[in-house]
Design an enzyme around this catalytic site. Structure first.
Site, mmCIF file in Angstrom:
data_model
loop_
_atom_site.group_PDB
_atom_site.id
_atom_site.type_symbol
_atom_site.label_atom_id
_atom_site.label_comp_id
_atom_site.label_asym_id
_atom_site.label_seq_id
_atom_site.Cartn_x
_atom_site.Cartn_y
_atom_site.Cartn_z
ATOM 1 C CG ASP A 71 3.243 3.431 13.323
ATOM 2 O OD1 ASP A 71 2.626 2.976 14.209
ATOM 3 O OD2 ASP A 71 4.051 3.097 12.855
ATOM 4 C CB THR A 130 -5.104 5.564 -7.744
ATOM 5 O OG1 THR A 130 -4.000 5.698 -7.501
ATOM 6 C CG2 THR A 130 -5.891 6.974 -7.477
#
Ligand code: C5P
Length: 241
Positions: A71, A130
């Site tokens: 953010d 991943t």
């Protein structure tokens, strides 16, 4: 130096990706003596919030809060202040949030820990999920390079920002250990002990991750979906010795 001396059984983090706190707590109790750190992500946190974290820490276990903040810097700083109040040991931000955002996370955690006189939780930057492969990285604008190029660039930023550790796949963890020595705590998810792949793309076995330099591995469904979770964990611990 950011690394700490770890006992073998402290190097496996179980991902508590459950909708209900009761199920999560059953796993915390069941794996007592085998797992000392539990990862709480958005699935569990949105269901049980800070009470859930406290439920786990009250049993003497540690919590790795994996909400992957991404953010504007000031929001992440205040979120990091709140994290300190939750009493967790480590928490994640996205390295893709940039240098300033990561720096503010470290500052927020530091200032609030000093104010409350508690140990500062480690700030861990997630490099590349991943679940990404070359194709999905291209889709989001990282065409041309490999996941390793992106991971290395983000690791350099994380270094400058002063974060304590990185989340990185088993494919890149070895290079990061070589390039950065003991600078970072390295945490590797996407761990697979069997044939289950699900949404993970850049996977590694526990032995591969540890031998390449991971301090911790994060494992979820291969344990919680197993018929004999204790046996799977014991086998992983054996691979460490
Ligand atoms: O069940 P599984 O072992 O795939 O769980 C892996 C956990 O690690 C999940 O909670 C996921 O959110 C988290 N994780 C990940 N890859 C990252 C960062 C976190 O899989 N790069």
């Amino acid at each position: 130096m950011a690394r700490v001396e770890l006992k073998q059984e402290d190097r496996i983090i179980l991902a508590l990706d459950f909708l209900e706190l009761k199920e999560a707590m059953d796993w915390v109790r069941r794996l007592n003596g085998r797992i000392s750190t539990f990862k709480v992500g958005p699935i569990l946190f949105l269901g049980c919030g800070v009470d859930g974290i406290k439920g786990i820490t009250d049993t003497g276990k540690k919590v790795f809060l994996d909400l992957k903040f991404h953010d504007i810097p000031s929001t992440v700083k205040k979120a990091s202040i709140q994290v300190v109040r939750c009493g967790v040991s480590m928490f994640t931000v996205h390295a893709l949030g940039g240098l300033e955002m990561m720096r503010e996370a470290v500052i927020g955690a530091m200032v609030e820990s000093e104010r409350l006189n508690v140990i500062r939780p480690k700030v861990i930057a997630v490099t590349v999920l991943t679940s990404h492969n070359k194709e999905s990285l291209e889709q989001i604008g990282f065409g041309g390079g490999s996941s390793l190029d992106v991971v290395l660039r983000l690791a350099e930023l994380a270094d400058k920002a002063g974060v304590d550790g990185l989340v990185t796949s088993g494919e890149e963890v070895g290079v990061l250990r070589r390039e950065f020595g003991d600078r970072f705590i390295l945490i590797t998810p996407g761990i697979r002990v069997g044939t289950l792949q699900e949404d993970q793309k850049r996977t590694a076995t526990p032995r591969e991750a540890f031998s390449r330099g991971a301090d911790y591995i994060v494992i979820g469904r291969d344990i919680t979906g197993s018929k004999d979770p204790e046996a799977v964990l014991d086998e992983i611990l054996l691979s460490l010795s």
